[in-house]
Write a protein that holds these residues in place. Sequence first.
Motif, mmCIF file in Angstrom:
data_model
loop_
_atom_site.group_PDB
_atom_site.id
_atom_site.type_symbol
_atom_site.label_atom_id
_atom_site.label_comp_id
_atom_site.label_asym_id
_atom_site.label_seq_id
_atom_site.Cartn_x
_atom_site.Cartn_y
_atom_site.Cartn_z
ATOM 1 N N GLU A 1 0.832 -1.209 0.000
ATOM 2 C CA GLU A 1 0.000 0.000 0.000
ATOM 3 C C GLU A 1 0.865 1.257 0.000
ATOM 4 O OE1 GLU A 1 -4.072 -0.990 2.365
ATOM 5 O OE2 GLU A 1 -2.233 -1.227 3.531
ATOM 6 N N ALA A 2 1.958 1.227 0.773
ATOM 7 C CA ALA A 2 2.855 2.382 0.819
ATOM 8 C C ALA A 2 3.508 2.610 -0.537
ATOM 9 C CB ALA A 2 3.925 2.166 1.886
ATOM 10 N N PHE A 3 3.966 1.519 -1.179
ATOM 11 C CA PHE A 3 4.586 1.641 -2.501
ATOM 12 C C PHE A 3 3.568 2.122 -3.538
ATOM 13 C CE2 PHE A 3 8.066 -1.755 -1.607
ATOM 14 C CZ PHE A 3 8.774 -0.810 -0.882
ATOM 15 N N ALA A 4 2.340 1.630 -3.453
ATOM 16 C CA ALA A 4 1.310 2.039 -4.404
ATOM 17 C C ALA A 4 0.998 3.529 -4.257
ATOM 18 C CB ALA A 4 0.044 1.209 -4.187
ATOM 19 N N THR A 5 1.011 4.022 -3.031
ATOM 20 C CA THR A 5 0.759 5.444 -2.801
ATOM 21 C C THR A 5 1.842 6.290 -3.458
ATOM 22 O OG1 THR A 5 -0.303 4.928 -0.684
ATOM 23 C CG2 THR A 5 0.417 7.210 -1.038
ATOM 24 N N ILE A 6 3.107 5.853 -3.343
ATOM 25 C CA ILE A 6 4.213 6.591 -3.971
ATOM 26 C C ILE A 6 4.113 6.513 -5.489
ATOM 27 C CG2 ILE A 6 6.726 6.699 -4.214
ATOM 28 C CD1 ILE A 6 6.908 5.506 -1.367
ATOM 29 N N ALA A 7 3.752 5.324 -6.006
ATOM 30 C CA ALA A 7 3.653 5.145 -7.459
ATOM 31 C C ALA A 7 2.555 6.014 -8.064
ATOM 32 C CB ALA A 7 3.409 3.670 -7.768
ATOM 33 N N ALA A 8 1.561 6.345 -7.249
ATOM 34 C CA ALA A 8 0.441 7.135 -7.751
ATOM 35 C C ALA A 8 0.749 8.627 -7.821
ATOM 36 C CB ALA A 8 -0.788 6.909 -6.869
ATOM 37 N N HIS B 1 13.759 6.360 12.973
ATOM 38 C CA HIS B 1 13.202 6.935 14.195
ATOM 39 C C HIS B 1 12.041 7.879 13.866
ATOM 40 C CE1 HIS B 1 16.560 5.307 16.470
ATOM 41 N NE2 HIS B 1 15.964 5.713 17.579
ATOM 42 N N GLY B 2 11.041 7.862 14.733
ATOM 43 C CA GLY B 2 9.893 8.744 14.577
ATOM 44 C C GLY B 2 10.225 10.137 15.054
ATOM 45 N N ASP B 3 11.109 10.806 14.347
ATOM 46 C CA ASP B 3 11.569 12.131 14.752
ATOM 47 C C ASP B 3 10.952 13.176 13.808
ATOM 48 O OD1 ASP B 3 13.759 12.974 16.858
ATOM 49 O OD2 ASP B 3 14.115 14.263 15.135
ATOM 50 N N ARG B 4 11.644 14.275 13.590
ATOM 51 C CA ARG B 4 11.075 15.385 12.829
ATOM 52 C C ARG B 4 10.682 14.994 11.404
ATOM 53 N NH1 ARG B 4 16.151 19.048 14.820
ATOM 54 N NH2 ARG B 4 15.505 19.303 16.997
ATOM 55 N N GLY B 5 11.538 14.206 10.755
ATOM 56 C CA GLY B 5 11.255 13.821 9.384
ATOM 57 C C GLY B 5 9.981 13.019 9.254
ATOM 58 N N ALA B 6 9.767 12.083 10.170
ATOM 59 C CA ALA B 6 8.566 11.256 10.121
ATOM 60 C C ALA B 6 7.314 12.087 10.374
ATOM 61 C CB ALA B 6 8.675 10.130 11.156
ATOM 62 N N HIS B 7 7.400 13.105 11.216
ATOM 63 C CA HIS B 7 6.232 13.916 11.545
ATOM 64 C C HIS B 7 5.733 14.723 10.351
ATOM 65 C CE1 HIS B 7 7.318 13.881 16.132
ATOM 66 N NE2 HIS B 7 6.941 12.716 15.661
ATOM 67 N N HIS B 8 6.616 15.031 9.403
ATOM 68 C CA HIS B 8 6.224 15.849 8.252
ATOM 69 C C HIS B 8 5.991 15.014 6.999
ATOM 70 C CE1 HIS B 8 8.021 18.978 10.841
ATOM 71 N NE2 HIS B 8 7.228 19.801 10.199
ATOM 72 N N ALA B 9 6.153 13.704 7.085
ATOM 73 C CA ALA B 9 6.102 12.866 5.879
ATOM 74 C C ALA B 9 4.681 12.562 5.450
ATOM 75 C CB ALA B 9 6.864 11.572 6.127
ATOM 76 N N ASP B 10 4.520 12.345 4.145
ATOM 77 C CA ASP B 10 3.264 11.837 3.597
ATOM 78 C C ASP B 10 3.271 10.312 3.582
ATOM 79 O OD1 ASP B 10 1.978 14.386 2.875
ATOM 80 O OD2 ASP B 10 3.676 14.573 1.502
ATOM 81 N N VAL B 11 4.452 9.733 3.400
ATOM 82 C CA VAL B 11 4.633 8.281 3.480
ATOM 83 C C VAL B 11 5.889 8.011 4.293
ATOM 84 C CG1 VAL B 11 5.139 6.165 2.195
ATOM 85 C CG2 VAL B 11 3.451 7.777 1.312
ATOM 86 N N ILE B 12 5.800 7.036 5.191
ATOM 87 C CA ILE B 12 6.962 6.624 5.983
ATOM 88 C C ILE B 12 7.322 5.193 5.613
ATOM 89 C CG2 ILE B 12 7.831 6.120 8.302
ATOM 90 C CD1 ILE B 12 5.988 8.293 9.372
ATOM 91 N N LEU B 13 8.576 4.980 5.235
ATOM 92 C CA LEU B 13 9.087 3.641 4.954
ATOM 93 C C LEU B 13 10.135 3.336 6.021
ATOM 94 C CD1 LEU B 13 9.555 3.938 1.078
ATOM 95 C CD2 LEU B 13 7.537 3.142 2.348
ATOM 96 N N PRO B 14 9.861 2.390 6.924
ATOM 97 C CA PRO B 14 10.763 2.150 8.060
ATOM 98 C C PRO B 14 12.060 1.475 7.635
ATOM 99 C CG PRO B 14 9.004 0.525 8.043
ATOM 100 C CD PRO B 14 8.689 1.502 6.944
ATOM 101 N N GLY B 15 13.175 2.092 7.971
ATOM 102 C CA GLY B 15 14.472 1.562 7.588
ATOM 103 C C GLY B 15 15.248 1.016 8.770
ATOM 104 N N ALA B 16 16.545 0.797 8.565
ATOM 105 C CA ALA B 16 17.421 0.218 9.578
ATOM 106 C C ALA B 16 18.428 1.263 10.044
ATOM 107 C CB ALA B 16 18.149 -1.004 9.017
ATOM 108 N N SER B 17 18.772 1.196 11.317
ATOM 109 C CA SER B 17 19.803 2.093 11.840
ATOM 110 C C SER B 17 21.183 1.558 11.464
ATOM 111 C CB SER B 17 19.684 2.195 13.362
ATOM 112 O OG SER B 17 20.103 0.988 13.971
ATOM 113 N N TYR B 18 22.210 2.345 11.778
ATOM 114 C CA TYR B 18 23.581 1.939 11.424
ATOM 115 C C TYR B 18 23.977 0.624 12.078
ATOM 116 C CZ TYR B 18 25.364 3.309 16.048
ATOM 117 O OH TYR B 18 25.620 3.383 17.397
ATOM 118 N N ALA B 19 23.338 0.280 13.205
ATOM 119 C CA ALA B 19 23.679 -0.953 13.910
ATOM 120 C C ALA B 19 22.985 -2.170 13.308
ATOM 121 C CB ALA B 19 23.308 -0.830 15.387
ATOM 122 N N GLU B 20 22.039 -1.949 12.397
ATOM 123 C CA GLU B 20 21.216 -3.038 11.882
ATOM 124 C C GLU B 20 21.434 -3.305 10.394
ATOM 125 O OE1 GLU B 20 18.017 -1.445 15.137
ATOM 126 O OE2 GLU B 20 17.734 -1.040 13.001
#
Length: 664
Positions: A291-298, A521-540
């Motif tokens: 659903e997230a990818f479809a939203t971006i594709a649209a 992380h759910g920080d400033r960038g996530a608060h302003h996003a239209d779509v959030i794609l959860p990624g990995a931190s440097y440790a992961e």
Amino acid sequence: MPKLKVDGTEVEVPQGATVLQACEAAGKEIPRFCYHERLSIAGNCRMCLVEVKPGPPKPQASCALPAADNQEVFTTTPMVKHAREGIMEFLLINHPLDCPICDQGGECDLQDQSVAYGRGRSRFAENKRAVTEKYMGPIVKTIMTRCIQCTRCVRFAEEVAGVEEIGAIYRGENMQITSYLEEAVTSELSGNVVDLCPVGALTSKPYAFEARPWELRKTLSIDVMDAVGTNIRLDARGRQVLRAVPRVNDDVNEEWATDKTRHAVDGLVRKRLDRPYVRRDGKLQPVTWDEAFATIAAVDHGGSVAAVAGDLVDCETMFAAKALLRELGDAKFEGRQTGMDYDTSSLAAVNFNTTIAGVEEADAILLVGTNLRWEAALVNTRVRKAIKRGAKVFAIGPETELTYQVEWLGDDLSILGDLPEAVTDAFGKAERPMVIVGGAALKGAHGAALGLANSLNLVRDGWNGFNVVHMAASRMGGLMLGYASKGGIADLHNAKLAFFLGADECDFTKFTGFKVFVGHHGDRGAHHADVILPGASYAEKSGTFVNLEGRVQRGERAGFPPGDAREDWAIFRALSDKLGKTLSFDTLEELRAAMALDCPDLATLGLKMFAWNPPSLGTTASGRIEGYPIKDFYLTNAICRASPTMQRCSAELIHGESFAEAAE
């Protein structure tokens, strides 16, 4: 060079070496508690006793005895064995039987050496001395009854950290190590005393009672809290990283790490993004990946796409985003989130060319718009070492405490065009002159700073004294991959589809298009996003990072991202399928091979030397430096802001708040 015999083996050592170093060169193990190769010699634990001929017929402390020609050193004689057993008995007189509950257990020098060199039993029946605990701040936990007064922590605070807040009080049996007025130690390097302490008197407060060393899975990694590229080891149990400790790398961090490097790891399990989100009716709603990818594709972007790289992102993520966005249209890329727009046509002009280790050789140093203590703390320690060798330090910018003597020239950038006579005289006589330009001066005075390369003769055979200090772990890698738009981040504001790669520090209100945040992380960038794609931190994830001197390094994965989060490069690979622009790589190895073709400097690990061909940007600058970019050392990125330890450090050490201990 002195030649001497150690247990019958002849060795040759450099002039000025000690007998202890000669013994090590001969392959002999010498026990020690107070001696440390990066600190001055104290000679007060006496554990390193050896027998030396010619000399008095008694054991001598090898750490404080200079090696000399025709010496004969004996390390295993009955006299030496008996002397070490006696010293160990004295060291253990007052030491409590805390091993079952001590965080040093399993990696304790006292445990190891008491087994190897002790008697196996104690002959002392007297009452043990107890010492009240001292307060050293939110990082260091004290159990001072265990202390054997080796003074490693005292010498580190004075000689390396430059903050003389740890010392000894009283005398003889009553001697105690404490912080000044029993207040918190204000050094950003205070956590290193935990590694230095050989007996568990100083341990890590955030890590207390969390795990034993043998429970932990150890992974070699690279720190991303600043641009120094500190070599670290991440210790994890299950999916959680419990601690980060420095690895030895003499070219980068020696064996030190900042408190932020060590203790921001508790932010890795807080405020995490673990599923995709899409903004619907003004609210972020959890959705599936499809659903997230479809939203971006649209999104009707018409080829107007952009990517903003955050401060903690690895080169693989930036390359994967770049490869996809190039297929989508007229893509723009930027990694300087805060609005910097300096010239990047020459990487040498924005690189730390002297190298981190090379700072020690400088004999005249000019700091321009940099609070080096906060922007690159482990470069700051190298400046201290240069000063001990006779270097003079001048600085342009608002006065701040750098832990060493500085001649402040003022905060007006016009000084660059008319340096005082004291500066020109010092640089005229210098064999290794060096200028370090920080973020506060880079934007408006890049050209004037580059002009100093000629006027102060900074570049000569075998030496390049022009240096730029970056503060983001991703900055040099991003510049090498082309994440620098000519007009800075303002060029990206009108993009109809913008991807933010862990970018939390930019002004999101200026972006008018559709915003996709790829981060952890759910920080400033996530608060302003239209779509959030959860990624990995440097440790992961396994990732490539380039530090401020152009050194390419790689960190390995210590765990896995939570929930449905995925490695960032894999997110772009999966999204490319949905957008009909399938990328050419399916594995990390294939991605790195493609990245090496696009940017050959990232193909191999190690220091990259950039040709000195600086652009002509003018040699004048004006205006005052109002302040430095970093306002709070402990809260510079999303991981730090999620870390309870970093929040406590900020509140107490930066803002002066007081915290009651349990007994209060």
